[in-house]
Design an enzyme around this catalytic site. Structure first.
Site, PDB file in Angstrom:
ATOM      1  N   LYS A 113       2.999   9.214  -8.390  1.00 36.60           N
ATOM      2  CA  LYS A 113       3.518   8.184  -9.305  1.00 36.60           C
ATOM      3  C   LYS A 113       4.957   8.492  -9.688  1.00 36.60           C
ATOM      4  O   LYS A 113       5.783   7.588  -9.806  1.00 36.60           O
ATOM      5  CB  LYS A 113       2.662   8.089 -10.573  1.00 36.60           C
ATOM      6  CG  LYS A 113       1.272   7.606 -10.336  1.00 36.60           C
ATOM      7  CD  LYS A 113       1.227   6.100 -10.154  1.00 36.60           C
ATOM      8  CE  LYS A 113      -0.161   5.673  -9.805  1.00 36.60           C
ATOM      9  NZ  LYS A 113      -0.519   4.677  -8.983  1.00 36.60           N
ATOM     10  N   LYS A 197      -3.863   4.680   2.624  1.00 42.38           N
ATOM     11  CA  LYS A 197      -4.971   3.916   2.066  1.00 42.38           C
ATOM     12  C   LYS A 197      -4.540   2.508   1.650  1.00 42.38           C
ATOM     13  O   LYS A 197      -3.348   2.252   1.448  1.00 42.38           O
ATOM     14  CB  LYS A 197      -5.539   4.654   0.862  1.00 42.38           C
ATOM     15  CG  LYS A 197      -4.602   4.714  -0.332  1.00 42.38           C
ATOM     16  CD  LYS A 197      -5.354   4.963  -1.633  1.00 42.38           C
ATOM     17  CE  LYS A 197      -4.445   4.779  -2.827  1.00 42.38           C
ATOM     18  NZ  LYS A 197      -5.075   4.611  -4.099  1.00 42.38           N
ATOM     19  N   LYS A 200      -3.121  -1.219  -4.429  1.00 43.48           N
ATOM     20  CA  LYS A 200      -2.256  -2.200  -5.077  1.00 43.48           C
ATOM     21  C   LYS A 200      -0.810  -1.755  -5.011  1.00 43.48           C
ATOM     22  O   LYS A 200       0.072  -2.513  -4.629  1.00 43.48           O
ATOM     23  CB  LYS A 200      -2.650  -2.340  -6.552  1.00 43.48           C
ATOM     24  CG  LYS A 200      -3.815  -3.237  -6.782  1.00 43.48           C
ATOM     25  CD  LYS A 200      -4.382  -3.023  -8.181  1.00 43.48           C
ATOM     26  CE  LYS A 200      -5.886  -2.848  -8.085  1.00 43.48           C
ATOM     27  NZ  LYS A 200      -6.474  -2.174  -9.235  1.00 43.48           N
TER      28      LYS A 200
HETATM   29  P1  AMP Z   1      -7.454   1.582  -8.646  1.00 38.60           P
HETATM   30  O1  AMP Z   1      -7.291   0.264  -7.995  1.00 38.60           O
HETATM   31  O2  AMP Z   1      -6.471   2.576  -8.155  1.00 38.60           O
HETATM   32  O3  AMP Z   1      -7.557   1.494 -10.143  1.00 38.60           O
HETATM   33  O4  AMP Z   1      -8.854   2.157  -8.143  1.00 38.60           O
HETATM   34  C1  AMP Z   1     -10.099   1.762  -8.683  1.00 38.60           C
HETATM   35  C2  AMP Z   1     -11.230   2.352  -7.886  1.00 38.60           C
HETATM   36  O5  AMP Z   1     -11.176   1.915  -6.515  1.00 38.60           O
HETATM   37  C3  AMP Z   1     -11.240   3.872  -7.825  1.00 38.60           C
HETATM   38  O6  AMP Z   1     -12.568   4.321  -7.853  1.00 38.60           O
HETATM   39  C4  AMP Z   1     -10.644   4.173  -6.486  1.00 38.60           C
HETATM   40  O7  AMP Z   1     -11.069   5.395  -5.952  1.00 38.60           O
HETATM   41  C5  AMP Z   1     -11.142   3.033  -5.643  1.00 38.60           C
HETATM   42  N1  AMP Z   1     -10.200   2.758  -4.534  1.00 38.60           N
HETATM   43  C6  AMP Z   1      -8.970   2.203  -4.625  1.00 38.60           C
HETATM   44  N2  AMP Z   1      -8.380   2.102  -3.398  1.00 38.60           N
HETATM   45  C7  AMP Z   1      -9.275   2.609  -2.516  1.00 38.60           C
HETATM   46  C8  AMP Z   1      -9.288   2.779  -1.091  1.00 38.60           C
HETATM   47  N3  AMP Z   1      -8.264   2.388  -0.331  1.00 38.60           N
HETATM   48  N4  AMP Z   1     -10.379   3.337  -0.543  1.00 38.60           N
HETATM   49  C9  AMP Z   1     -11.425   3.730  -1.296  1.00 38.60           C
HETATM   50  N5  AMP Z   1     -11.495   3.586  -2.628  1.00 38.60           N
HETATM   51  C10 AMP Z   1     -10.444   3.040  -3.247  1.00 38.60           C
END
Ligand code: AMP
Ligand code: TRP
Length: 333
Positions: A113, A197, A200
C-alpha cells in the site's frame, strides 16, 4: 454442542469481483449453516484510501446488497457494518499498545500500500492488521475464511491474540485459524492482465455486477502470447491464469478440452476466451439480477443492517467487558 465461530469481512471500496467471490464469499456460503457466522463490511478499514462520504455510503450499500445477492442469509449469519459496532474501535486502541512498529512496517500489505499510495502512507495503513485483529477476536472467532492475500494479516491477528493472552495470563481469545472449505489451499484468483491477483486496486477485476457486454470485452482483452510452439509445453503465467479462471467457472470437460488443444499446439486463444466469457456470464448473471432487485429495496437493506448491528454489538460488548476487566480498568463510580 456450541457452534464454532467464523468471521470475515470485505472492504466497501467498489463492487465485489470474482476474486472476492471465489476467494471469500463462496466459503462463507458453505459455512453459514454449520457455524456461528459473522460477515461484515469493513468500512473503517476503507478510510485508509480517503473515500468521499458519498462513495463510502454507496460502497457500503452496494456490498451489503451483494452479500445478500450471493446468498448470505441474514437469518442464519450476522451481517453487519464495522462502524455500527464501536466496541471494535475500543479494542483496536487497546491492541495498539502491544503492536510494535517494526512488525507492522514489515507486513507485505503495508509495504504494498505504501508503494501504491506514496502520498498517503497514513497510520491507519500501518495499524491495519491491528484493526483486523480486533474485528476477528472481538467475536472470539475460531475460523477466518479469506483469500491467500490475507494470510499474513491473519498471522498478525493470531500473534496479537496470543500476545494478549500471554500478557494477562488468561485464555481470553481463541487463536483464529485460516479456513478454506474442504481443507484445500487458500485460493488466489488471478487477474486478466498477465500477472498477479485479481483485485480492486489492481484495476483488473471482473465484478459480479458487471454486464455481459463488458465481461466479454474484458475477457477478450486478456493478455495472451503467440501460442505454444512445442507439444506439452509449460504454460507461461498469463496463459496459466486464463486456465486457472476457467477451472473456477467452467466444467472439468471444458478445461480438459482446451488443455488438450494447448498441449497439441492447436489452441486458438479467441475460442478459449469466448468460452471463458460465457461461463463467467452464466455464473454472474443471476447474481447481478438479484443485486439490482435488492438495491431497490432500501427498507430491506436497513432492516438487515439493523438486525446485524444489534447481534454484533451484543457479542462484541460481551468480549470487551471481559477485556477491560482483564486489563484492570476498575470502575470507581
Ligand atoms: P478485499 O477486496 O481486498 O477487501 O478482499 C476481500 C476478501 O476477498 C478477502 O478475503 C480477500 O482475501 C478476498 N480476495 C480478494 N481478491 C482475491 C483474489 N484475487 N483471490 C482470492 N481471494 C481474494
Ligand atoms: N483485510 C481484509 C481485506 O482487505 C478485510 C478485512 C478486514 C477482514 N477485517 C477483517 C477479513 C477480518 C477477515 C477478517 O480483504
Amino acid at each position: 454442542m456450541n457452534k464454532q465461530t467464523v468471521l470475515s469481512g470485505i472492504r466497501p471500496t467498489g463492487y465485489l469481483h470474482l476474486g472476492n467471490y471465489f476467494g471469500a464469499v463462496q466459503n462463507f456460503l458453505r459455512m453459514q449453516d454449520d457455524y456461528n457466522c459473522f460477515f461484515f463490511i469493513a468500512d473503517i478499514h476503507s478510510l485508509t484510501t480517503h473515500p468521499t462520504p458519498e462513495n463510502l455510503q454507496s460502497g457500503v450499500r452496494q456490498v451489503l446488497a451483494e452479500y445478500l445477492a450471493c446468498g448470505i442469509d441474514p437469518e442464519k449469519a450476522t451481517i453487519f457494518i464495522q462502524s455500527d459496532v464501536p466496541e471494535v474501535s475500543e479494542l483496536y486502541a487497546f491492541l495498539n499498545m502491544n503492536a510494535y512498529l517494526g512488525e507492522l512496517e514489515r507486513t507485505t500489505s503495508f509495504k504494498d500500500k505504501a508503494r501504491q499510495q506514496p502520498d498517503n502512507v497514513n497510520a491507519g495503513l500501518l495499524t491495519y492488521p491491528v484493526l483486523m485483529a480486533a474485528d476477528i477476536i472481538i467475536h472470539k472467532a475460531n475460523f477466518v475464511p479469506v483469500g491467500k492475500d490475507q494470510e499474513q494479516n491473519l498471522e498478525m491477528a493470531r500473534k496479537f491474540a496470543k500476545r494478549f493472552n500471554r500478557m494477562y495470563n488468561k485464555e481470553v481469545f481463541p487463536i483464529p485459524q485460516p479456513y478454506t472449505f474442504g481443507g484445500g489451499d487458500m485460493i488466489k484468483v488471478p487477474g486478466l492482465d498477465g500477472s498477479g491477483k485479481m483485485g480492486k486496486s489492481e484495476g483488473n477485476a471482473i465484478n459480479l455486477f458487471e454486464d455481459p457486454k463488458s465481461i466479454r470485452k474484458k475477457v477478450m482483452r486478456a493478455v495472451t502470447d503467440s501460442g505454444p510452439t512445442e507439444m506439452n509445453q509449460q504454460k507461461p503465467e498469463a496463459i496459466q491464469n486464463l486456465f486457472t479462471l476457467m477451472k473456477i467457472v467452467s466444467t472439468a470437460d471444458t478445461v480438459t478440452h482446451f488443455d488438450g488443444l494447448y498441449n497439441n499446439c492447436e489452441i486458438r486463444y479467441g475460442d478459449l476466451k469466448k468460452h471463458l466469457a460465457e461461463d463467467i456470464i452464466a455464473y454472474t448473471s443471476p447474481i447481478r439480477e438479484r443485486i439490482i432487485e435488492i438495491l431497490e429495496d432500501d427498507a430491506y437493506l436497513a432492516k438487515v443492517a439493523k438486525m446485524g448491528a444489534e447481534k454484533a454489538r451484543e457479542s462484541a460488548s460481551r468480549t470487551l467487558n471481559e477485556v477491560k476487566d482483564v486489563i484492570g480498568f476498575r470502575k470507581l463510580f
